[in-house]
Scaffold this motif. Structure first.
Motif, PDB file in Angstrom:
ATOM      1  N   ASN A 189       0.823  -1.208   0.000  1.00  0.00           N
ATOM      2  CA  ASN A 189       0.000   0.000   0.000  1.00  0.00           C
ATOM      3  C   ASN A 189       0.855   1.256   0.000  1.00  0.00           C
ATOM      4  O   ASN A 189       0.498   2.263  -0.623  1.00  0.00           O
ATOM      5  N   LEU A 239       2.285   1.655  -3.528  1.00  0.00           N
ATOM      6  CA  LEU A 239       1.299   2.035  -4.545  1.00  0.00           C
ATOM      7  C   LEU A 239       0.692   3.410  -4.313  1.00  0.00           C
ATOM      8  O   LEU A 239       0.355   4.112  -5.271  1.00  0.00           O
ATOM      9  N   HIS A 240       0.541   3.805  -3.053  1.00  0.00           N
ATOM     10  CA  HIS A 240      -0.199   5.028  -2.755  1.00  0.00           C
ATOM     11  C   HIS A 240       0.591   6.070  -1.975  1.00  0.00           C
ATOM     12  O   HIS A 240       0.138   7.201  -1.854  1.00  0.00           O
ATOM     13  N   ARG A 253       2.625   7.663   1.561  1.00  0.00           N
ATOM     14  CA  ARG A 253       2.106   7.978   2.890  1.00  0.00           C
ATOM     15  C   ARG A 253       2.953   9.075   3.525  1.00  0.00           C
ATOM     16  O   ARG A 253       4.065   9.372   3.066  1.00  0.00           O
ATOM     17  N   GLU A 312      -0.177  17.362  -2.510  1.00  0.00           N
ATOM     18  CA  GLU A 312      -0.729  16.037  -2.794  1.00  0.00           C
ATOM     19  C   GLU A 312       0.368  14.982  -2.988  1.00  0.00           C
ATOM     20  O   GLU A 312       0.138  13.794  -2.748  1.00  0.00           O
ATOM     21  N   GLU A 313       1.544  15.421  -3.461  1.00  0.00           N
ATOM     22  CA  GLU A 313       2.617  14.475  -3.772  1.00  0.00           C
ATOM     23  C   GLU A 313       3.637  14.332  -2.652  1.00  0.00           C
ATOM     24  O   GLU A 313       4.640  13.627  -2.810  1.00  0.00           O
ATOM     25  N   ARG A 326       3.336  12.602  -0.208  1.00  0.00           N
ATOM     26  CA  ARG A 326       3.271  11.195   0.210  1.00  0.00           C
ATOM     27  C   ARG A 326       4.407  10.350  -0.356  1.00  0.00           C
ATOM     28  O   ARG A 326       4.739   9.296   0.198  1.00  0.00           O
ATOM     29  N   TRP A 327       5.013  10.800  -1.477  1.00  0.00           N
ATOM     30  CA  TRP A 327       6.069   9.998  -2.099  1.00  0.00           C
ATOM     31  C   TRP A 327       7.464  10.311  -1.565  1.00  0.00           C
ATOM     32  O   TRP A 327       8.387   9.523  -1.767  1.00  0.00           O
ATOM     33  N   ALA A 368      -5.812   7.774   3.209  1.00  0.00           N
ATOM     34  CA  ALA A 368      -5.305   8.155   1.892  1.00  0.00           C
ATOM     35  C   ALA A 368      -4.918   9.632   1.915  1.00  0.00           C
ATOM     36  O   ALA A 368      -5.760  10.499   2.183  1.00  0.00           O
ATOM     37  N   TRP A 369      -3.657   9.926   1.640  1.00  0.00           N
ATOM     38  CA  TRP A 369      -3.163  11.294   1.756  1.00  0.00           C
ATOM     39  C   TRP A 369      -3.851  12.225   0.764  1.00  0.00           C
ATOM     40  O   TRP A 369      -4.167  13.381   1.088  1.00  0.00           O
ATOM     41  N   THR A 370      -4.093  11.743  -0.449  1.00  0.00           N
ATOM     42  CA  THR A 370      -4.749  12.602  -1.442  1.00  0.00           C
ATOM     43  C   THR A 370      -6.161  12.970  -0.989  1.00  0.00           C
ATOM     44  O   THR A 370      -6.618  14.107  -1.190  1.00  0.00           O
TER      45      THR A 370
END
Length: 684
Positions: free
Chosen positions: A300, A303-304, A306, A353-354, A356-357, A651-653
């Motif tokens: 997770n 893929l998404h 955090r 929004e980004e 998380r990466w 979900a961060w977004t």
């Protein structure tokens, strides 16, 4: 040889202690005192001992059934003591019967078979190892094995030493009987899991026994001149066995067929491929595979993305402070420059929004750094393809280590691991040496665990009289000095009750129970150990097993002094002891929350076993190979165990989208309880 035998026995004692403490809570419910009263009130113990010995000698019933009966009647402690005495006595009697009655006839037959006589001598030379492997094998019945070993020239002392390997499995059977009617399903599952663990180890031991016997046979065949009859027998056994050839055992020893099959397997192109040293391009491919394994452990997150825990705090500081202040902001009492840099990137280089990466990529880069150092090493036990793959797999499957996975907070532990590898491996020059100096400085400026290695760097610089080592020590020392003078802020201790018992409990949980048995219910194990401290119940098995384990590893690596494994082992001990002593103020809370501090010593211990497995011969070699195979098996079976809390979260977004609709909204991070407040006005 004496030292390696002692180390192997200590290693076995340590793992036996693991099994004992797994079942220890039942020893506090009065079962021991009840069993002792039964022994005092009745004379049944003598009858039971006699029956158990008869079972072991005659083989009329499985000894495991008698062990379970002992546990049910007298509890774990007394039952195991009775079963141990009966098992060893029965094994000695069976061996003595065959040795005195049938061995003279065997010696006469061997006198006319020079090759088989040479095999018999080789078996006696390293006999205890073969006995040990056979005793832990689940396919070798106890009584027939005792009689067969009595026919060989293996000494009685070696025979009894090897027979001790059957005691850990016996403990599992005794525990099964003792707890069958006293503990609920949860504990029964633990006992079943323990027996499954020993069964798996026994399968591995069976394979190793076959390989070991095959090697002895090859040495025997090369030691004497061939005779026609035995040569024909070998040719017969080289082909795949059929019913006639399997029945024709006579005095040619049927394991010659196994030797031929093993020899053929080792010469197969696939087996040869694993022993070849890979080129540079292939090493890059293996590094990519390693990084994919790291990502697969937290799918997770991969893929998404955090924002993990304190990453939200570093992000907020980067937004509120000037960049130079945010870069050198001290959090938690020390400077974590990697986390600060990741916070600056997240705050100023990517959209919200980004964010998380950023943590995921940062963590992946520094985890890849440890793999790159291993792949670029010149040590002799990291040259072959199987050794490289095993080393990277040990890194990727470390048990319950997802806390240090894929975030920007914990690269300090990966940098400490890199520093320990630099300490242990040969010094490098030119650009690689400069790169290593940068790693040392970055590690010391990112957290205190790298600081603990400074005395070891100084010691190696003095012993090696190496300018390169002296430069490494100087760079590391300067970085530590910067931390201590400008950034170190000692945090108040939670408790001051730290003592040797707490240290032994932490070490036992993190380096014996969890990696060797793959226990998923870590919380329950920690609760048992904490309760023992708080109630004053001394778990002597914990301390004894921990000491035996460490002492055995020290003896196994002694032959490498002052080689790579010695420094790696020393680094594991220093980092582990000092980290545990400072974790959570050195209190009992450290038993419950010390996983991230165990990452570096756990990996270093695993690499020590891999180094031992790369030796050409001797006890350390087979101990290392068994350990590596077992650790990898546990690691892959429990690949995602314990990852639930680290692999799930908001979900961060979606959190950012809700904040854009409601500017007063506070974004949730992972795990529950951590938040990011874009409206905060003061750094934290």
């Amino acid at each position: 040889m004496a030292i390696t035998r002692v180390s192997a026995l200590l290693f076995l004692v340590g793992l036996s202690g693991v099994a004992a403490v797994m079942l220890w809570p039942g020893l506090h419910d009065g079962s021991v005192s009840l069993a002792l009263s039964r022994l005092n009130e009745t004379g049944g113990v003598l009858l039971f001992l006699a029956a158990f010995i008869v079972i072991v000698v005659a083989g009329i019933l499985p000894a495991s059934l008698a062990g379970a009966s002992a546990g049910a009647l007298w509890g774990i402690g007394p039952g195991f003591a009775l079963s141990t005495g009966a098992t060893l006595a029965g094994a000695a009697i069976a061996f003595w019967l065959t040795r005195s009655l049938a061995r003279p006839s065997m010696e006469q037959r061997l006198s006319n078979r020079p090759r088989l006589a040479e095999v018999d001598k080789l078996l006696a030379r390293d006999g205890w190892k073969l006995v040990l492997l056979l005793r832990v094998s689940p396919v070798m019945p106890f009584a027939p094995t005792s009689y067969a070993l009595g026919l060989t020239s293996i000494g009685f002392r070696d025979y009894m030493i090897g027979t001790l390997a059957s005691l850990p499995a016996l403990l599992g059977y005794v525990a099964t009987g003792a707890f069958a009617g006293e503990i609920g399903r949860a504990a029964s599952d633990e006992v079943a899991y323990l027996r499954l663990a020993w069964l798996g180890m026994g399968v591995i031991a069976t394979l190793l026994a076959t390989v070991h016997v095959g090697r002895l046979v090859r040495r025997a065949l090369a030691a004497v001149e061939p005779d026609a009859e035995v040569a024909a027998d070998i040719l017969m056994h080289t082909s795949l066995p059929n019913r006639h050839s399997m029945a024709k055992t006579d005095d040619k020893f049927s394991f010659l067929s196994a030797s031929a099959l093993v020899r053929r397997a080792l010469s197969h192109p696939a087996a040869v491929w694993w022993r070849v040293r890979p080129g540079r391009n292939e090493r890059v491919i293996w590094l990519i595979v390693f990084l994919l394994l790291v990502l697969a452990r937290l799918p997770n997150v991969a893929l998404h993305g955090r924002v993990w825990a304190e990453e939200a705090i570093f992000l907020g500081n980067a937004l509120l402070l000037p960049w130079w202040q945010a870069l050198f902001h001290s959090y938690g009492g020390y400077l974590n420059i990697v986390a600060n840099m990741a916070g600056l990137v997240a705050a100023h280089a990517v959209p919200l929004e980004e964010v998380r990466w950023v943590g995921m990529v940062t963590g992946l880069v520094f985890q890849g750094l440890t793999g790159a150092l291993l792949l670029s090493s010149s040590v002799d036990w990291l040259r072959r393809r199987w050794q490289i793959v095993a080393a990277l797999s040990l890194l990727a499957t470390a048990h319950l280590m997802q806390e240090v996975w894929l975030n920007s907070l914990h690269p300090q532990f990966h940098l400490t691991l890199c520093a320990a590898l630099i300490l242990a491996m040969p010094a490098r020059g030119r650009w690689m040496g400069t790169f290593q100096l940068a790693i040392l400085a970055l590690g010391a400026l990112s957290g205190p665990t790298t600081w603990f290695l400074t005395p070891l760097f100084a010691a190696r610089a003095l012993l090696d009289r190496s300018p390169a080592r002296a430069l490494q020590t100087a760079v590391l020392g300067v970085a530590v000095l910067i931390q201590v003078v400008w950034f170190l802020q000692p945090a108040p201790k939670v408790d001051t009750t730290f003592d040797a018992a707490i240290l032994s409990y932490i070490f036992f949980k993190n380096h014996l129970l969890l990696p060797w048995l793959g226990i998923r219910d870590e919380v329950r194990v920690a609760a048992i150990l904490v309760n023992a401290i708080q109630t004053g119940n001394v778990l002597y098995w914990v301390g004894a097993s921990t000491i035996a384990y460490v002492a055995a590893m020290a003896l196994l690596v002694k032959a490498w002094r002052p080689g790579t494994l010695t420094w790696m082992f020393a680094a594991a001990l220093v980092v582990g002891i000092l980290s545990y002593a400072n974790a959570r103020g050195g209190s009992v809370m450290a038993i419950e929350a010390s996983n991230r501090y165990s990452y570096v010593p756990h990996i270093l211990f695993a690499l020590v076993f891999l180094g031992l497995a790369g030796q050409k011969r001797g006890v350390p070699r087979w101990v290392g190979r068994i350990a590596v195979i077992w650790l990898l098996a546990i690691g892959f079976v429990e690949f995602e165990a314990g990852a639930a809390g680290f692999n799930r979260g908001p979900a961060w977004t979606g959190e950012v989208a809700q904040w854009r609709q409601d500017p007063g909204y506070v974004l949730r991070a992972w795990p529950d309880g951590w938040v990011f407040d874009p409206n905060a006005r003061t750094p934290r």
